[in-house]
Design an enzyme around this catalytic site. Sequence first.
Site, PDB file in Angstrom:
ATOM      1  N   CYS A 134       2.571  -4.920   2.862  1.00 40.70           N
ATOM      2  CA  CYS A 134       2.229  -6.286   3.276  1.00 40.70           C
ATOM      3  C   CYS A 134       1.263  -6.923   2.285  1.00 40.70           C
ATOM      4  CB  CYS A 134       1.622  -6.258   4.672  1.00 40.70           C
ATOM      5  SG  CYS A 134       1.126  -7.881   5.253  1.00 40.70           S
ATOM      6  N   CYS A 137      -1.435  -9.201   3.818  1.00 37.23           N
ATOM      7  CA  CYS A 137      -2.525  -8.480   4.513  1.00 37.23           C
ATOM      8  C   CYS A 137      -3.468  -7.824   3.495  1.00 37.23           C
ATOM      9  CB  CYS A 137      -1.998  -7.375   5.413  1.00 37.23           C
ATOM     10  SG  CYS A 137      -0.499  -7.741   6.297  1.00 37.23           S
ATOM     11  N   ASP A 138      -2.926  -7.226   2.461  1.00 37.06           N
ATOM     12  CA  ASP A 138      -3.716  -6.329   1.610  1.00 37.06           C
ATOM     13  C   ASP A 138      -3.921  -6.790   0.166  1.00 37.06           C
ATOM     14  OD1 ASP A 138      -3.777  -4.607   3.791  1.00 37.06           O
ATOM     15  OD2 ASP A 138      -1.941  -3.580   3.184  1.00 37.06           O
TER      16      ASP A 138
END
Length: 308
Positions: A134, A137-138
């Site tokens: 992701c 997200c990261d």
Amino acid sequence: MTEKKYDVVIIGSGPAGMTAAMYTARSEMKTLLLERGVPGGQMNNTAEIENYPGYETIMGPELSMKMAEPLEGLGVENAYGFVTGIEDHGDYKKIITEDDEFITKSIIIATGANHRKLEIPGEEEYGARGVSYCAVCDGAFFRNQEILVIGGGDSAVEEALYLTRFGQSVTIMHRRDKLRAQEIIQQRAFKEEKINFIWDSVPMEIKGDDKKIQSVVYKNVKTGEVTEKAFGGIFIYVGLDPVAEFVSDLGITDEAGWIITDDHMRTNIPGIFAVGDVRQKDFRQITTAVGDGAQAAQEAYKFVVELG
Ligand code: NAP
């Protein structure tokens, strides 16, 4: 254990499930949206969405919120649960979760798909320590680092483009010498100075120390040459697997586990419909998921009215 009765239970709250819920609620069907996480599905793992009408560009999590917000006002009930099985009793169906049961006249399955894993040494071990599925997200954890993206489809190339805002460089490793991604996305990636390509290659092992990943060992599938190269992070986008194990005994899936429907989103069990990515289909898009959701809602309405 409580037993609750609905006209329709929609399992999964990605774009297909949320659209179905909007339509069934507007048809005054008693609607439950059963989910195992936050609404949005794969949209929550998507950075910029540029092919949803009405928005030049929108972040995936924001589009998720915009789809979810109106549902409560329409009277859609929500429940959280991990579905383990469905029983068909003809004029009613039972949905079994780990700690509850729901009785309903019809079901719309909108459980989508999970990111496929590479299943190579180090992938599991370095999860959350340099291995991610992701970018939205990261990505920010990998500022000024060398980032590796695995895959050649829309997800890999789009997310690689997004990651260029963080990484010192972004390398796309693909197992062939031609990308699968849509042409417009490919061209953008070819023009992006921060993006490099490693063609005809597959990762074999992710190596690191006790804190995080340090390198990836990969093999050129044409020459057999094995190389080890340093990377600070690796993002894996090698396709999707259906989330449909809970219907594996119902005979509604193909050999790969995707749910088979007709154009009306009907499975071969009356009153059970499937929509979005979990369906056996060619074109998995937010736009096509939304269309599936509307169609299935209409069909579920007709089914429930005929049931009386
Ligand atoms: P995908 O289209 O199935 O692509 C998976 C990629 O990973 C392919 O390039 C495949 O190689 C490669 N691959 C598969 N298994 C591998 C392995 N074991 N090792 C190395 N490489 C492997 O999956 P996706 O990109 O996640 O997209 C899923 C669906 O969502 C698609 O229908 C896609 O069009 C859609 N989507 C659309 C958008 C958009 O419209 N903007 C954005 C994201 C996703 P090969 O090419 O050799 O098969």
